[in-house]
Design a protein around this motif. Structure first.
Motif, PDB file in Angstrom:
ATOM      1  N   GLY A  81     -74.395-128.227  75.890  1.00  0.00           N
ATOM      2  CA  GLY A  81     -74.131-128.464  77.716  1.00  0.00           C
ATOM      3  C   GLY A  81     -75.139-129.085  78.374  1.00  0.00           C
ATOM      4  N   ILE A  82     -76.083-129.664  77.479  1.00  0.00           N
ATOM      5  CA  ILE A  82     -77.407-129.946  78.443  1.00  0.00           C
ATOM      6  C   ILE A  82     -76.850-130.708  78.563  1.00  0.00           C
ATOM      7  CG2 ILE A  82     -79.887-130.304  78.048  1.00  0.00           C
ATOM      8  CD1 ILE A  82     -80.262-128.155  76.562  1.00  0.00           C
ATOM      9  N   LEU A  83     -76.488-132.127  78.313  1.00  0.00           N
ATOM     10  CA  LEU A  83     -76.009-133.340  78.789  1.00  0.00           C
ATOM     11  C   LEU A  83     -75.748-133.702  80.258  1.00  0.00           C
ATOM     12  CD1 LEU A  83     -75.024-135.298  75.115  1.00  0.00           C
ATOM     13  CD2 LEU A  83     -77.525-135.587  76.316  1.00  0.00           C
ATOM     14  N   SER A  84     -76.074-134.979  81.015  1.00  0.00           N
ATOM     15  CA  SER A  84     -74.925-135.162  82.105  1.00  0.00           C
ATOM     16  C   SER A  84     -75.093-133.798  83.155  1.00  0.00           C
ATOM     17  CB  SER A  84     -73.465-134.798  82.019  1.00  0.00           C
ATOM     18  OG  SER A  84     -73.276-135.582  80.867  1.00  0.00           O
ATOM     19  N   LYS A  85     -76.593-132.900  82.742  1.00  0.00           N
ATOM     20  CA  LYS A  85     -76.367-132.005  83.735  1.00  0.00           C
ATOM     21  C   LYS A  85     -77.871-132.556  84.134  1.00  0.00           C
ATOM     22  CE  LYS A  85     -73.806-128.286  83.348  1.00  0.00           C
ATOM     23  NZ  LYS A  85     -74.353-127.317  82.001  1.00  0.00           N
ATOM     24  N   ASN A  86     -78.162-131.971  86.093  1.00  0.00           N
ATOM     25  CA  ASN A  86     -79.105-131.701  86.868  1.00  0.00           C
ATOM     26  C   ASN A  86     -79.734-130.292  87.046  1.00  0.00           C
ATOM     27  OD1 ASN A  86     -78.578-134.396  87.438  1.00  0.00           O
ATOM     28  ND2 ASN A  86     -77.406-133.615  88.668  1.00  0.00           N
ATOM     29  N   PHE A  87     -81.181-130.458  86.048  1.00  0.00           N
ATOM     30  CA  PHE A  87     -81.666-129.604  86.056  1.00  0.00           C
ATOM     31  C   PHE A  87     -82.786-129.184  87.052  1.00  0.00           C
ATOM     32  CE2 PHE A  87     -80.177-129.386  82.247  1.00  0.00           C
ATOM     33  CZ  PHE A  87     -78.947-128.283  82.105  1.00  0.00           C
ATOM     34  N   ASP A  88     -83.860-128.502  87.617  1.00  0.00           N
ATOM     35  CA  ASP A  88     -85.036-128.034  88.132  1.00  0.00           C
ATOM     36  C   ASP A  88     -86.088-127.698  86.772  1.00  0.00           C
ATOM     37  OD1 ASP A  88     -84.957-125.498  87.703  1.00  0.00           O
ATOM     38  OD2 ASP A  88     -85.024-124.966  89.545  1.00  0.00           O
ATOM     39  N   GLY A  89     -87.313-127.700  87.745  1.00  0.00           N
ATOM     40  CA  GLY A  89     -88.032-127.739  86.420  1.00  0.00           C
ATOM     41  C   GLY A  89     -87.840-125.917  85.447  1.00  0.00           C
ATOM     42  N   LEU A  90     -87.169-125.114  85.903  1.00  0.00           N
ATOM     43  CA  LEU A  90     -87.208-123.664  85.233  1.00  0.00           C
ATOM     44  C   LEU A  90     -85.684-123.826  84.780  1.00  0.00           C
ATOM     45  CD1 LEU A  90     -88.428-121.584  88.492  1.00  0.00           C
ATOM     46  CD2 LEU A  90     -89.621-122.439  86.382  1.00  0.00           C
ATOM     47  N   GLU A 114     -68.538-119.598  79.088  1.00  0.00           N
ATOM     48  CA  GLU A 114     -67.479-119.390  78.421  1.00  0.00           C
ATOM     49  C   GLU A 114     -66.909-120.892  78.454  1.00  0.00           C
ATOM     50  OE1 GLU A 114     -66.672-116.578  78.964  1.00  0.00           O
ATOM     51  OE2 GLU A 114     -68.426-115.680  79.644  1.00  0.00           O
ATOM     52  N   GLN A 115     -67.610-121.339  78.320  1.00  0.00           N
ATOM     53  CA  GLN A 115     -66.590-123.029  77.410  1.00  0.00           C
ATOM     54  C   GLN A 115     -66.845-123.185  76.101  1.00  0.00           C
ATOM     55  OE1 GLN A 115     -68.597-126.482  79.253  1.00  0.00           O
ATOM     56  NE2 GLN A 115     -67.517-128.414  78.201  1.00  0.00           N
ATOM     57  N   LYS A 116     -65.410-124.023  75.635  1.00  0.00           N
ATOM     58  CA  LYS A 116     -65.430-123.824  74.817  1.00  0.00           C
ATOM     59  C   LYS A 116     -65.668-124.955  74.089  1.00  0.00           C
ATOM     60  CE  LYS A 116     -61.701-120.013  73.300  1.00  0.00           C
ATOM     61  NZ  LYS A 116     -60.819-119.161  73.033  1.00  0.00           N
ATOM     62  N   PHE A 117     -66.273-124.534  72.648  1.00  0.00           N
ATOM     63  CA  PHE A 117     -66.544-125.873  71.917  1.00  0.00           C
ATOM     64  C   PHE A 117     -65.878-126.430  70.495  1.00  0.00           C
ATOM     65  CE2 PHE A 117     -70.110-126.080  75.348  1.00  0.00           C
ATOM     66  CZ  PHE A 117     -69.798-127.038  75.449  1.00  0.00           C
ATOM     67  N   GLU A 167     -62.670-123.419  68.093  1.00  0.00           N
ATOM     68  CA  GLU A 167     -63.046-123.648  69.468  1.00  0.00           C
ATOM     69  C   GLU A 167     -63.807-121.913  68.788  1.00  0.00           C
ATOM     70  OE1 GLU A 167     -59.913-124.912  71.580  1.00  0.00           O
ATOM     71  OE2 GLU A 167     -61.141-126.591  71.498  1.00  0.00           O
ATOM     72  N   TYR A 168     -64.928-122.556  69.972  1.00  0.00           N
ATOM     73  CA  TYR A 168     -65.965-121.242  69.771  1.00  0.00           C
ATOM     74  C   TYR A 168     -67.066-121.417  70.997  1.00  0.00           C
ATOM     75  CZ  TYR A 168     -64.644-120.970  64.886  1.00  0.00           C
ATOM     76  OH  TYR A 168     -63.868-120.287  63.735  1.00  0.00           O
ATOM     77  N   THR A 169     -67.313-120.478  72.319  1.00  0.00           N
ATOM     78  CA  THR A 169     -68.066-120.124  73.418  1.00  0.00           C
ATOM     79  C   THR A 169     -69.000-119.826  72.710  1.00  0.00           C
ATOM     80  OG1 THR A 169     -68.233-117.784  73.838  1.00  0.00           O
ATOM     81  CG2 THR A 169     -66.330-119.082  74.386  1.00  0.00           C
ATOM     82  N   PRO A 170     -70.696-120.718  73.233  1.00  0.00           N
ATOM     83  CA  PRO A 170     -71.492-120.430  72.859  1.00  0.00           C
ATOM     84  C   PRO A 170     -72.613-119.597  73.086  1.00  0.00           C
ATOM     85  CG  PRO A 170     -71.355-121.989  75.170  1.00  0.00           C
ATOM     86  CD  PRO A 170     -70.323-121.494  74.152  1.00  0.00           C
ATOM     87  N   LYS A 171     -71.924-118.325  72.969  1.00  0.00           N
ATOM     88  CA  LYS A 171     -72.672-116.236  73.130  1.00  0.00           C
ATOM     89  C   LYS A 171     -71.736-115.905  71.924  1.00  0.00           C
ATOM     90  CE  LYS A 171     -68.884-115.157  76.055  1.00  0.00           C
ATOM     91  NZ  LYS A 171     -69.265-114.312  77.624  1.00  0.00           N
ATOM     92  N   GLU A 172     -70.749-117.047  71.677  1.00  0.00           N
ATOM     93  CA  GLU A 172     -69.936-115.997  69.957  1.00  0.00           C
ATOM     94  C   GLU A 172     -70.484-116.473  68.522  1.00  0.00           C
ATOM     95  OE1 GLU A 172     -65.081-116.279  69.473  1.00  0.00           O
ATOM     96  OE2 GLU A 172     -65.778-117.676  71.492  1.00  0.00           O
ATOM     97  N   THR A 173     -70.695-115.201  68.015  1.00  0.00           N
ATOM     98  CA  THR A 173     -71.184-115.754  66.454  1.00  0.00           C
ATOM     99  C   THR A 173     -71.107-116.881  65.793  1.00  0.00           C
ATOM    100  OG1 THR A 173     -72.729-112.999  66.560  1.00  0.00           O
ATOM    101  CG2 THR A 173     -72.216-114.662  64.244  1.00  0.00           C
TER     102      THR A 173
END
Length: 598
Positions: A81-90, A114-117, A167-173
């Motif tokens: 989920g990092i790609l296509s994002k605009n972040f600030d330095g933090l 909450e997004q499923k991958f 399909e799982y969310t990033p927070k699932e084990t």
């Protein structure tokens, strides 16, 4: 129990805190200012006093304000989920921020938890794994995103269980790993890592040397950069850095592009935000933003945030490198980062170096550039980070400390020239001032001669020599006048102009000329040197310019034609016909001379 302290002094974004417990260098803390918490980083510890740089405006903060130390360093959250994002330095997701202006104390989560991958397992039960080993894979846009054993894990682990494909969310084990002591550790798709500590999930193994193709002739032909190498682009305002970066992002042989806008002017960052989503990706046929991440900080943000952004960008690049991907990291501009270092150093009353920069500026820049490179991963796959920074020296002065310090560590130097920019010779990279130290590597020379042409490096140095001789002739012509020098001086100058127009100059907005393959570059270089090797016979200097302009135009038309297409071949035929005119004239002159002699 977290360490608590109180503010005892404030100097703009530098705050001095007296603590009641232990604190550590680079530890993160929060200043409790009313209902908001202002994030800061410890940059110096003296006894029970900690000097912290605040990533927000400190307006309204008072002596006695409580500060809570978190016990960990400045870190980023890594996961799909990092790609296509605009972040600030933090690593705050700027799209989740409310309002036109950023609010103090507003922090957002960088990922969509909450997004499923769609998860696909790569490891199986009872496999032996280490930090950085690939457990599974999800699709991030169209890029295969590897789910890895967290980098904080030490030693060898055994896969006790791993989720089935689904399909799982990033927070699932998604996996449970067992260490040598028999302890179980649950692993999700996300992990955290401190930005100022390099990710070392690779083998210490000799690297191969090969060129990173950028499609830009003045770089690939004249001053190539190795995959996993380092380079920098210094230049004054208006010399074409932004367009050059756009072209590099689109056409360089890289899987992902990460841009650290670490302190550029607000209008330039806005240009990146608005233009990148519209740029087409020639590699995939999709949008370039789908394989791009932007870390943005502008000049009107606190200096501390600018200093953090370059480390955030590099850490994200290291994360994707551990997936076996080729990363192109562009930083614009490292001058603003260095100015942030200078400002904080001055506030702490440290001994200043040249122009007020920190005494250890060269070491800081060297340590950062050293994080780029080509690596072998635990599974013998490879990944790379090619880092190209831009420097914006005041007044275009290439002798200032940031440029000089960067020259000591970066292997490629692409000096943008104001004169070339003013004369619309783009990319405005000066062929005389610029250099690539990779051309001195025997491994690079062997690679180039083997994969492109056996005489490639010799031809490149020959072209560089022609450009230098042409510059010398031009200076003589300027001093003595057109008719004050022999015709040979004009011929020498125009031969260098031919290489300039045919090789060095490139139209970034032309569908064909924007990117040139190495095969094509080799072909055009040979054609240019073929002209340079010819002996020309001109009666007057007035005949030299018009003739070479026709030759140059034919070569330029070849650059604007699809390689080896009918149009390309027709333009090459025109090029040949122009050369035959000179050959015919030379033969007639020789025959006339023989007749006179007889």
């Amino acid at each position: 129990m977290n360490t608590i302290g109180n503010v005892t002094g404030i100097i703009a974004n530098l705050v001095i805190v007296e603590t009641e417990g232990t604190t550590a260098q680079n530890e993160i803390c929060y200043i409790k200012h009313g209902d908001t918490r202002l994030m800061a980083e410890v940059i110096k510890v003296v006894g029970n006093k900690s000097y912290i740089q605040v990533f927000e405006s400190t307006r309204g903060v008072k002596v006695g304000t409580e500060v809570e130390f978190m016990g960990h360093m400045l870190e980023v959250t890594l996961g799909p989920g990092i790609l296509s994002k605009n972040f600030d330095g933090l690593q705050n997701d700027l799209h989740k921020m409310e309002g036109v202006f950023l609010k103090r104390g507003q922090y957002t989560h960088p990922l969509e938890m909450e997004q499923k991958f769609d998860f696909k397992a790569l490891a199986k039960k009872d496999d032996k794994v280490v930090a950085g080993s690939w457990l599974g894979e999800v699709k991030e846009n169209w890029i295969p995103h590897k789910i890895m054993v967290p980098f904080v894990f030490k030693g060898e682990y055994t896969v006790k269980s791993i989720k089935k494909d689904g399909e799982y969310t990033p927070k699932e084990t998604i996996a449970v790993l067992t260490d040598k002591e028999g302890n179980d550790h649950e692993v999700t798709m996300t992990q955290k890592w401190p930005v100022k500590v390099p990710i070392k999930a690779y083998k210490d193994k000799p690297r191969p040397f090969k060129i990173l193709e950028t499609g830009i002739r003045v770089m690939d032909t004249m001053n190539p950069i190795a995959e996993g190498g380092t380079g920098f682009i210094p230049g004054p305002f208006g010399s074409g850095k932004t367009v050059l970066q756009h072209n590099l992002s689109k056409n360089a042989e890289a899987d992902l592009v990460i841009i650290a806008a670490c302190g550029e002017r607000a209008n330039e960052v806005v240009e990146i935000f608005t233009e990148f989503p519209e740029l087409d990706d020639p590699r995939s046929g999709r949008k370039l933003m789908e394989r791009t991440t932007i870390i943005a900080n502008t000049s009107n943000m606190p200096v501390a945030a600018r200093e953090a952004s370059v480390y955030t960008a590099m850490t994200i690049a290291e994360y994707y490198r551990a997936m076996g991907l080729k990363i192109l990291l562009l930083a614009d501009s490292t001058s603003r980062w260095a100015q942030a270092l200078r400002e904080m150093s001055n506030r702490m009353e440290e001994l200043p170096g040249p122009d007020g920069f920190p005494m250890d500026l060269s070491a800081i820049i060297a340590n950062f550039y050293a994080r780029a490179g080509y690596v072998y991963l635990p599974n013998d796959e490879s990944g790379s980070i090619t880092f190209i920074g831009t420097v914006s020296p005041a007044g275009g002065n290439l002798k200032e400390p940031v440029t000089e310090s960067t020259k000591k560590v970066a292997r490629c130097f692409y000096a943008l020239s104001q004169d070339r920019a003013d004369s619309k010779r783009y990319p405005a990279i000066d062929p005389i001032e610029s250099y690539s130290k990779y051309l001195e590597y025997p491994e690079i020379e062997e690679y180039l001669n083997k994969t492109i042409d056996e005489h490639w490096t010799a031809n490149v140095f020959k072209a560089k020599d022609i450009l230098l001789r042409g510059k010398e002739s031009y200076e003589q012509i300027n001093i003595l006048g057109d008719d004050g020098v022999p015709v040979e001086y004009h011929v020498r100058y125009w031969k260098s102009e031919l290489i300039d127009f045919a090789i060095l100059q490139q139209d970034a907005f032309d569908a064909v000329d924007a990117a040139s393959s190495l095969d094509r570059q080799n072909y055009m270089l040979q054609k240019s040197l073929e002209v340079a090797d010819m002996d020309f016979k001109f009666e007057s200097f007035e005949d030299v310019g018009p003739y070479f302009k026709r030759v140059i135009n034919a070569l330029k038309q070849m650059n604007f034609s699809e390689y080896e297409s009918d149009e390309f071949k027709q333009n090459e035929k025109e090029f040949r016909n122009i050369l035959k005119e000179q050959e015919t004239a030379s033969k007639e002159e020789e025959m006339t001379a023989e007749e006179k002699a007889s």
